[in-house]
Design an enzyme around this catalytic site. Structure first.
Site, PDB file in Angstrom:
ATOM      1  CG  ASP A 128       1.002 -28.112  13.772  1.00  0.00           C
ATOM      2  OD1 ASP A 128       1.578 -28.868  12.969  1.00  0.00           O
ATOM      3  OD2 ASP A 128       0.348 -28.526  14.748  1.00  0.00           O
TER       4      ASP A 128
ATOM      5  CG  HIS B 116      10.158 -25.292 -12.525  1.00  0.00           C
ATOM      6  ND1 HIS B 116      10.370 -25.627 -11.211  1.00  0.00           N
ATOM      7  CD2 HIS B 116       8.923 -24.735 -12.576  1.00  0.00           C
ATOM      8  CE1 HIS B 116       9.299 -25.308 -10.497  1.00  0.00           C
ATOM      9  NE2 HIS B 116       8.409 -24.754 -11.301  1.00  0.00           N
TER      10      HIS B 116
ATOM     11  CE  LYS C 240      -0.912 -31.297  13.445  1.00  0.00           C
ATOM     12  NZ  LYS C 240      -1.698 -30.766  14.548  1.00  0.00           N
TER      13      LYS C 240
ATOM     14  CD  GLU D 140       8.584 -25.827  -5.930  1.00  0.00           C
ATOM     15  OE1 GLU D 140       8.055 -25.604  -7.040  1.00  0.00           O
ATOM     16  OE2 GLU D 140       7.940 -26.081  -4.911  1.00  0.00           O
TER      17      GLU D 140
END
Length: 416
Positions: A312, A408, A237, A107
């Site tokens: 993770d 951006h 998760k 990004e």
């Protein structure tokens, strides 16, 4: 180098894969090498799909080490650009000094954004960070004949805590059981085990320990059945308020006071406007949307650090639950904090030992086990939280001064 014998074996393996006579998982044994197995699977896919996977094949990873530990059926590796933020000054309980934080992301503008927040923090004296709660959880689900027996089970577990603790801890050198929290719904019982896990994130360690404890409970209590070793009260998760309220992994807070002149000069935003944006966007806007956690983009920071350091990545879900708070001090400066109640990080185990991830952790001074055990993971958590704070400070400032789209446009988008 691939010799003639190996080439013949590779060709034979590819033909067998095409005919369905060999499974992808059997290739390594067939060719006698995990690294050759990687090549075979990749060449097989190139042939049947008519594509080139040469970039995927370019990697420094030795698959003799990682197959069966970090990956199955590998065909190579993917690469993500790695940037660095810093210096970021932290004056935490364990993390102290100027840090250069590695961020893996595709990004555009993200690293630049967090860098500006880090500059504002550092120029204002640094961020304070502290882990205020520590414990990885796993919550097995049990079925009993009735609600009465469910309550009996809970009472028995509380009375048998020391025996259950001995069984659980017999499976690990570093895992220490600190609590069992019971939850009852009808004839169902969840037991939320919480462990400290040294410098490991600890999910595998805790799962193995709870498996042993659950078997002990079933064998010694009587009429109870283990339905699932994980009953989704852990919660792993998945976004869940239990993690936000009771924590999972490291619960950590980072705070800083950004001087008014730094806010106006570096961030190009007023303190009043930043407080207003945080209140209306992060607090009110997120609440109306039904979000868990009140923040601007903490997941951006957590994901980039997790990828860079071998965490993770799926645990970004709960690790990025965050609460960003801003207020104007009596002196007219900006007080800002980020609280992460369920940050799941480790400096040993999992993907932390992979070559590039190991180097990224070493850059932060936290690779491997700490002395005493656990201090490296705590230090790492303080660094992560402070970096998240830098990201929040800058994005709120960018919104308050209408700079987001311009950043951006300049850094995050290629004109076409």
């Amino acid at each position: 180098m691939v010799d003639e014998v190996s080439r013949d074996k590779i060709s034979e393996a590819i033909e067998k894969l095409k005919k369905g006579e060999l499974r992808l998982s059997e290739v390594d044994d067939f060719v006698g090498s995990k690294n050759l197995g990687v090549l075979v699977r990749r060449l097989f896919l190139e042939e049947i799909r008519g594509v080139s996977l040469s970039s995927i094949g370019s990697t420094i990873i030795d698959f003799e080490d990682v197959v069966g530990r970090n990956i199955e059926n590998p065909i190579g590796a993917v690469q993500i650009p790695l940037g660095v933020v810093g210096p970021l000054r932290i004056v935490g309980e364990h993390a102290s000094g100027d840090f250069y934080v590695p961020l893996a992301t595709s990004e555009g503008a993200l690293v630049a954004s967090i860098s500006r927040g880090a500059k504002a923090i550092t120029m204002s004296g640094g961020a304070f960070a502290v882990v205020y709660r520590d414990g990885m959880t796993r919550a097995p689900l049990f079925r009993t004949p009735s609600a009465r027996r469910a309550v009996d089970l809970v009472r028995w577990v509380m009375d048998s805590y020391e025996a259950i603790k001995r069984e659980a801890e017999s499976t690990t050198r570093y895992g220490k059981l600190v609590s069992i929290e019971p939850y009852v719904a009808g004839n169902n019982v969840w037991l939320r085990f919480r462990f400290t896990t040294g410098d490991a994130m600890g999910m595998n360690m805790v799962t193995i320990a709870v498996d042993r404890a659950s078997k002990y409970i079933v064998e010694n209590f009587g009429d109870v059945e283990l339905v699932a070793l994980s009953g989704n009260m852990c919660t792993d998760k998945k976004p869940a308020y239990i993690n936000a309220i009771l924590g999972r992994g490291k619960s950590v807070v980072a705070e800083a006071i950004i001087r008014r002149d730094v806010a106006e000069g570096v961030l190009r935003a007023s303190v009043d406007d930043m407080v207003d944006v945080n209140n209306r966007k992060n607090l009110l806007g997120t609440s109306l949307a039904g979000g868990i956690g009140l923040n601007a983009h903490v997941a951006n920071v957590i994901a980039a650090i997790f990828i860079a350091t071998g965490q993770d990545v799926a645990q970004v879900v709960e690790s990025s639950i965050a609460y960003t708070w801003m207020e104007k001090t009596r002196d007219g400066d900006l007080y800002a904090s980020v609280t992460l109640p369920s940050l799941e990080v480790g400096t040993v185990g999992g993907g932390t030992w992979l070559p590039t991830q190991r180097e990224a952790l070493s850059l932060l001074g936290v690779f491997g086990p700490g002395d005493p055990p656990g201090v490296n993971a705590i230090k790492f958590a303080e660094i992560v939280a402070s970096t998240a704070l830098a990201g929040e400070i800058n994005l709120v400032a960018a919104l308050a001064s209408d700079q987001l789209a311009k950043a951006h446009e300049r850094l995050g988008r290629k004109r076409i």
